[in-house]
Write a protein that holds these residues in place. Sequence first.
Motif, short mmCIF file in Angstrom:
data_model
loop_
_atom_site.label_atom_id
_atom_site.label_comp_id
_atom_site.label_asym_id
_atom_site.label_seq_id
_atom_site.Cartn_x
_atom_site.Cartn_y
_atom_site.Cartn_z
N THR A 157 40.13 27.36 56.12
CA THR A 157 39.79 27.58 55.04
C THR A 157 39.07 28.35 54.33
O THR A 157 39.51 29.98 54.27
N PHE A 161 42.21 32.21 53.69
CA PHE A 161 42.52 32.59 52.53
C PHE A 161 41.24 32.70 51.05
O PHE A 161 42.05 33.03 50.77
N HIS A 173 35.36 27.32 45.87
CA HIS A 173 36.55 26.12 47.22
C HIS A 173 35.47 25.47 48.06
O HIS A 173 35.99 24.47 47.75
N ASN A 176 33.77 22.78 46.56
CA ASN A 176 34.57 21.83 46.37
C ASN A 176 35.12 21.32 47.08
O ASN A 176 34.44 19.85 47.53
N GLY A 177 35.39 21.79 48.65
CA GLY A 177 35.98 21.33 49.73
C GLY A 177 34.53 20.25 49.97
O GLY A 177 34.86 19.26 50.86
N VAL A 180 34.02 17.12 48.32
CA VAL A 180 35.21 16.25 48.41
C VAL A 180 35.27 15.49 49.50
O VAL A 180 35.26 13.82 49.33
N LYS A 184 33.06 11.04 49.39
CA LYS A 184 34.42 9.57 49.61
C LYS A 184 33.61 8.59 49.49
O LYS A 184 34.33 7.80 49.31
N HIS A 188 35.10 6.06 46.53
CA HIS A 188 36.06 4.57 46.84
C HIS A 188 34.99 3.89 46.91
O HIS A 188 35.80 2.82 47.61
N HIS B 149 40.93 7.93 40.65
CA HIS B 149 39.95 8.77 40.00
C HIS B 149 40.69 10.07 39.16
O HIS B 149 40.53 11.56 39.97
N LYS B 152 39.28 13.37 38.91
CA LYS B 152 39.00 14.48 39.99
C LYS B 152 40.51 15.21 40.30
O LYS B 152 40.33 15.64 41.10
N GLU B 155 39.69 19.10 41.19
CA GLU B 155 38.94 19.03 42.13
C GLU B 155 39.94 18.34 43.41
O GLU B 155 40.06 19.64 44.65
N TYR B 156 40.74 17.64 43.45
CA TYR B 156 41.86 17.31 44.35
C TYR B 156 43.11 18.23 45.02
O TYR B 156 42.77 18.54 45.59
N GLU B 158 42.57 21.45 44.27
CA GLU B 158 41.82 22.93 45.04
C GLU B 158 41.58 22.06 46.60
O GLU B 158 41.49 22.92 46.40
N PHE B 159 41.42 21.32 46.33
CA PHE B 159 41.01 20.81 47.91
C PHE B 159 42.14 20.63 48.57
O PHE B 159 42.29 21.29 49.80
N LEU B 161 44.15 22.62 48.77
CA LEU B 161 45.34 24.03 48.64
C LEU B 161 44.97 24.51 50.49
O LEU B 161 45.37 24.95 50.96
N GLY B 162 43.40 23.99 50.99
CA GLY B 162 43.03 24.57 51.53
C GLY B 162 43.47 23.06 52.77
O GLY B 162 43.45 23.86 54.17
N PHE B 189 40.97 11.69 52.13
CA PHE B 189 39.28 11.97 51.18
C PHE B 189 39.94 11.71 49.36
O PHE B 189 39.33 11.35 48.79
N ILE B 190 41.18 11.44 48.99
CA ILE B 190 41.84 11.53 47.71
C ILE B 190 42.53 10.20 46.93
O ILE B 190 42.51 9.73 46.00
N GLU B 191 43.19 9.73 48.35
CA GLU B 191 43.13 8.27 48.21
C GLU B 191 42.61 7.32 47.56
O GLU B 191 41.54 7.43 47.84
#
Lengths: 189, 191
Positions: A157, A161, A173, A176-177, A180, A184, A188, B149, B152, B155-156, B158-159, B161-162, B189-191
């Motif tokens: 990425t 882009f 971006h 943020n990546g 995230v 994790k 969680h 969350h 978030k 954030e998610y 945007e994430f 998008l990649g 990662f988002i679940e």
Amino acid sequence: MRYKEFNRNSVLEKCIPLFWATGFRACAISDIVEETGVNRFSLYEEFDNKEGILYAALELYKERYAQANFDVLKKEGTPHEILFQFFNSFLNGKQQDGCFIMHVGTELADNDSKVQTFLKTYMDEIEQLFVQLLEKDSETKADSAFYARNLIGLFCTSVSFCLIHPTEKRERHIKNGIQVILNKKLNHA
Amino acid sequence: MPKVLDQSYEELIKKAQILFWKQGYKGTTVQDLAEHLDISTSVIYNKYSKETLFMDSINYYITTCSDPFLSQLRESTTGMAGLHEFFNGLITALETKMFPRSCLMVNTVVEMRTENAEIVNLYDKYFDSLITSYGIVIDKAIASGEIKHADKRDEYAEFLLGVIFGISMIFKASGSEACKLYVKEQLSFIE
């Protein structure tokens, strides 16, 4: 030893920005002759054909430029910081933004198996370096392979882009990546 | 907004799109276009221009390929399952060679970068519509409790998008199995 009137690497150094800006398909052998000042017979003798020049250019880019960016991953620091620096190293380099190998891969990997193999080896190598980096940190150690696989996506990425975005947006971006992905467990818990 | 295409021009764009998709913008000459579209080079120079044909090809892609996929995603009532379906649908399209080559939008952004302001503009809009669509699905997944969350959300989005860019490159390098794993793990990662 055969006498050569030209330096192989300096020819390739000129071909990298040429292929990068023009695209490989759009680049005629006459463009290469004009750019490098070496006639086509000498070029063919050294590299066989236009593809041969490309493969050698990919190798040289990896050795000279990508390698320097790889070294960032071996530095000391938190995974967050080091990864951010690594992704950015492709965006603030001496050459144009992005990665030449990923650029060529995007254009040609669908149809050229040598480029495809080169691309795969390259991405695997980066993934391995991610693993080594993440193994040094107690937070990420246990799942280093998992994180590394997913950080490769972020690398794709950041050199695709993100290129059309201004610096601030790119950095946002990428940060943020990384967050995230590496947070994790935290998210969680 | 993409302009309304009359029947014959639409046919022309359909053909031009396939050529650009296979060869890229720079790798396609006016001569190639003339042969492929079965019109003379002078018609292209005087009436259309390579650039117009290209821009309309991209617009045509967005309208016919990308928008239906995205509206399906936005209308999905299943939250996370909708996202899995959406990304796996892209992999299936790559696998079955429904596309002439891997994603046109990804290939174009890597090829053209910021060289053409119109393309950058088009991409900004395209990315916005992706982020909006992802946001809508994330909201549903938050409402149903699949995403814990709520704070978030942005954030998610945007994430996510990649993810399509990852899919495109990973598919080229490593094939569809690696891609499927990638989608599954990225969504974890988002679940």
